[in-house]
Design a protein around this motif. Structure first.
Motif, PDB file in Angstrom:
ATOM      1  N   LYS A 113     -17.448  -3.082  17.652  1.00 34.40           N
ATOM      2  CA  LYS A 113     -17.650  -4.975  17.428  1.00 34.40           C
ATOM      3  C   LYS A 113     -18.943  -4.607  17.470  1.00 34.40           C
ATOM      4  O   LYS A 113     -19.447  -5.665  15.780  1.00 34.40           O
TER       5      LYS A 113
ATOM      6  N   SER B 172     -25.138 -14.956  22.872  1.00 37.58           N
ATOM      7  CA  SER B 172     -23.877 -15.112  23.932  1.00 37.58           C
ATOM      8  C   SER B 172     -25.896 -15.238  24.619  1.00 37.58           C
ATOM      9  O   SER B 172     -26.260 -14.585  25.224  1.00 37.58           O
TER      10      SER B 172
ATOM     11  N   ARG C  26     -25.537 -10.469  32.796  1.00 36.02           N
ATOM     12  CA  ARG C  26     -25.836  -8.569  32.193  1.00 36.02           C
ATOM     13  C   ARG C  26     -27.222  -8.306  31.796  1.00 36.02           C
ATOM     14  O   ARG C  26     -27.976  -8.730  31.436  1.00 36.02           O
TER      15      ARG C  26
ATOM     16  N   ARG D  59     -29.566  -3.595  28.526  1.00 30.94           N
ATOM     17  CA  ARG D  59     -29.573  -2.165  27.640  1.00 30.94           C
ATOM     18  C   ARG D  59     -30.752  -1.868  27.062  1.00 30.94           C
ATOM     19  O   ARG D  59     -31.378  -2.792  26.569  1.00 30.94           O
TER      20      ARG D  59
ATOM     21  N   TYR E 297     -28.746 -11.435  22.583  1.00 27.29           N
ATOM     22  CA  TYR E 297     -28.289 -11.584  24.055  1.00 27.29           C
ATOM     23  C   TYR E 297     -29.155 -13.225  24.629  1.00 27.29           C
ATOM     24  O   TYR E 297     -30.374 -12.086  24.721  1.00 27.29           O
TER      25      TYR E 297
ATOM     26  N   GLU F   2     -17.652 -22.092  26.071  1.00 31.91           N
ATOM     27  CA  GLU F   2     -16.866 -21.526  26.635  1.00 31.91           C
ATOM     28  C   GLU F   2     -17.273 -20.437  27.654  1.00 31.91           C
ATOM     29  O   GLU F   2     -18.562 -20.024  27.752  1.00 31.91           O
TER      30      GLU F   2
ATOM     31  N   TYR G 269     -16.601 -10.895  33.197  1.00 25.19           N
ATOM     32  CA  TYR G 269     -16.402 -10.274  32.419  1.00 25.19           C
ATOM     33  C   TYR G 269     -17.424  -8.672  33.313  1.00 25.19           C
ATOM     34  O   TYR G 269     -18.450  -8.845  33.254  1.00 25.19           O
TER      35      TYR G 269
ATOM     36  N   TYR H  31     -21.197 -14.845  30.662  1.00 22.44           N
ATOM     37  CA  TYR H  31     -21.017 -14.209  29.560  1.00 22.44           C
ATOM     38  C   TYR H  31     -20.520 -15.813  29.682  1.00 22.44           C
ATOM     39  O   TYR H  31     -19.474 -16.238  29.769  1.00 22.44           O
ATOM     40  N   GLY H  32     -21.063 -16.668  28.222  1.00 25.73           N
ATOM     41  CA  GLY H  32     -20.786 -17.889  27.681  1.00 25.73           C
ATOM     42  C   GLY H  32     -21.393 -17.962  26.389  1.00 25.73           C
ATOM     43  O   GLY H  32     -22.769 -17.183  26.466  1.00 25.73           O
ATOM     44  N   THR H  33     -21.297 -18.769  25.674  1.00 29.47           N
ATOM     45  CA  THR H  33     -21.488 -18.920  24.203  1.00 29.47           C
ATOM     46  C   THR H  33     -21.990 -20.728  24.055  1.00 29.47           C
ATOM     47  O   THR H  33     -21.390 -21.534  24.431  1.00 29.47           O
TER      48      THR H  33
ATOM     49  N   GLU I  33     -17.991 -13.170  19.125  1.00 32.34           N
ATOM     50  CA  GLU I  33     -17.981 -11.657  19.427  1.00 32.34           C
ATOM     51  C   GLU I  33     -17.560 -12.041  21.080  1.00 32.34           C
ATOM     52  O   GLU I  33     -18.411 -11.943  21.707  1.00 32.34           O
ATOM     53  N   ILE I  34     -16.405 -12.069  21.664  1.00 24.40           N
ATOM     54  CA  ILE I  34     -16.538 -12.679  22.983  1.00 24.40           C
ATOM     55  C   ILE I  34     -15.221 -12.101  23.947  1.00 24.40           C
ATOM     56  O   ILE I  34     -14.344 -11.527  22.778  1.00 24.40           O
ATOM     57  N   GLU I  35     -14.880 -12.018  24.156  1.00 26.07           N
ATOM     58  CA  GLU I  35     -13.660 -11.114  24.755  1.00 26.07           C
ATOM     59  C   GLU I  35     -13.127 -12.720  25.854  1.00 26.07           C
ATOM     60  O   GLU I  35     -12.922 -13.570  25.280  1.00 26.07           O
TER      61      GLU I  35
ATOM     62  N   ARG J 234     -14.365  -0.418  32.103  1.00 24.73           N
ATOM     63  CA  ARG J 234     -14.780  -0.708  30.545  1.00 24.73           C
ATOM     64  C   ARG J 234     -12.792  -0.067  30.147  1.00 24.73           C
ATOM     65  O   ARG J 234     -12.110  -1.206  29.518  1.00 24.73           O
TER      66      ARG J 234
HETATM   67  P1  5GP Z   1     -21.600  -6.197  26.811  1.00 19.95           P
HETATM   68  O1  5GP Z   1     -22.182  -6.009  28.290  1.00 19.95           O
HETATM   69  O2  5GP Z   1     -21.044  -4.599  26.006  1.00 19.95           O
HETATM   70  O3  5GP Z   1     -22.685  -6.779  25.685  1.00 19.95           O
HETATM   71  O4  5GP Z   1     -20.200  -7.311  26.817  1.00 19.95           O
HETATM   72  C1  5GP Z   1     -19.269  -6.773  27.277  1.00 19.95           C
HETATM   73  C2  5GP Z   1     -17.895  -8.145  26.579  1.00 19.95           C
HETATM   74  O5  5GP Z   1     -18.438  -9.785  26.818  1.00 19.95           O
HETATM   75  C3  5GP Z   1     -17.340  -7.863  25.606  1.00 19.95           C
HETATM   76  O6  5GP Z   1     -16.841  -8.472  24.719  1.00 19.95           O
HETATM   77  C4  5GP Z   1     -18.376  -8.985  24.645  1.00 19.95           C
HETATM   78  O7  5GP Z   1     -17.121  -9.060  23.798  1.00 19.95           O
HETATM   79  C5  5GP Z   1     -18.149  -9.690  25.750  1.00 19.95           C
HETATM   80  N1  5GP Z   1     -19.138 -11.355  25.102  1.00 19.95           N
HETATM   81  C6  5GP Z   1     -20.279 -11.493  25.042  1.00 19.95           C
HETATM   82  N2  5GP Z   1     -20.467 -12.343  24.637  1.00 19.95           N
HETATM   83  C7  5GP Z   1     -19.688 -13.022  25.467  1.00 19.95           C
HETATM   84  C8  5GP Z   1     -19.759 -14.800  25.933  1.00 19.95           C
HETATM   85  O8  5GP Z   1     -20.193 -15.414  25.166  1.00 19.95           O
HETATM   86  N3  5GP Z   1     -18.271 -14.994  25.998  1.00 19.95           N
HETATM   87  C9  5GP Z   1     -17.311 -14.365  26.531  1.00 19.95           C
HETATM   88  N4  5GP Z   1     -16.266 -15.182  27.004  1.00 19.95           N
HETATM   89  N5  5GP Z   1     -17.979 -12.891  26.578  1.00 19.95           N
HETATM   90  C10 5GP Z   1     -18.100 -12.632  25.827  1.00 19.95           C
END
Ligand code: 5GP
Length: 210
Positions: free
Chosen positions: A18, A37, A41, A44, A53, A72, A76, A81-83, A101-103, A148
């Motif tokens: 993605k 977002s 976490r 990395r 982020y 929201e 995860y 994680y939030g927007t 880009e969210i789960e 994952r």
């Molecule tokens: P990663 O740790 O790999 O960056 O993200 C882990 C998961 O969290 C991914 O599926 C990503 O799409 C999701 N994610 C990232 N930002 C947000 C967010 O703001 N809200 C939600 N609900 N999921 C998010």
């Protein structure tokens, strides 16, 4: 034709590509804004605060929740994680198509709050590709990769709730497909009520003049 921005949610298994897909889409076309977002976490290697982020402590994140600063949020694999709300609202007002880009839990919450949201799900062509991408990325421990993959199996159950499926086999093809779907979406009747009521009025006025 209507040029109000569309709110787009892109979900997909971790390792589905993605991130790269979004980067290419934004490079190629200028009508997209990608929401950044907030997360608890840890960054990395190569990630910068405010770019991939907004990296927050749990305490700060919970403060954002309490102050209703997030459209929201979800947990995860043990992190929040939030927007953030403001950016999304501003960009939509400005006519940009805004991508979150969210789960999946977050995706469903957004769809419930804003039913006109377009939901797209990105998947690799098969499970083996997903695992080798996660391993190849080299940023995650085997434990995290396992959780994952487990999460991916759970998320697969939710794919049916999405509007479109994007199979990310060839990156360029996938980027083009995504753009075409979104652009086509602007022509949906329910997104063009202002246009329709204007042309209906014009046609009626025209009859009166005869
Ligand atoms: P990663 O740790 O790999 O960056 O993200 C882990 C998961 O969290 C991914 O599926 C990503 O799409 C999701 N994610 C990232 N930002 C947000 C967010 O703001 N809200 C939600 N609900 N999921 C998010």
């Amino acid at each position: 034709m209507d040029r109000k921005g569309i709110l787009i949610v892109v979900s997909g298994f971790s390792g589905a590509g993605k991130g790269t897909l979004m980067k290419e889409l934004l490079k190629k076309y200028d009508n997209y804004a990608l929401s950044i977002s907030a997360t608890t976490r840890k960054p990395r290697e190569g990630e910068t605060d405010g770019k991939e982020y907004f990296f927050k402590t749990v305490e700060d994140f919970e403060k954002m929740i309490a102050q209703d600063e997030l459209i929201e949020y979800a947990k995860y694999v043990n992190n929040y994680y939030g927007t953030p709300r403001v950016y999304v609202e501003e960009q939509l007002q400005a006519g940009m198509d805004v991508i979150l880009e969210i789960e999946i839990q977050g995706a469903l919450k957004v769809k419930k709050k804003f039913p006109e949201t377009l939901l797209m799900f990105v998947t690799p062509p098969d499970a083996g590709t997903l695992k080798s991408r996660l391993v190849g990325r080299g940023t995650e421990t085997m434990d995290v990769i396992e959780s994952r993959m487990k999460r991916a199996a759970e998320e697969a159950e939710g794919m049916d709730a999405y509007d479109y499926l994007l199979i990310n086999d060839d990156l360029d093809t996938c980027v083009r497909e995504m753009h075409h779907i979104i652009q086509g979406e602007h022509n949906r009747v329910f997104r063009n009520e202002e246009f329709m009521s204007r042309i209906k009025d014009e046609l009626k006025d025209n009859l009166k003049g005869e």
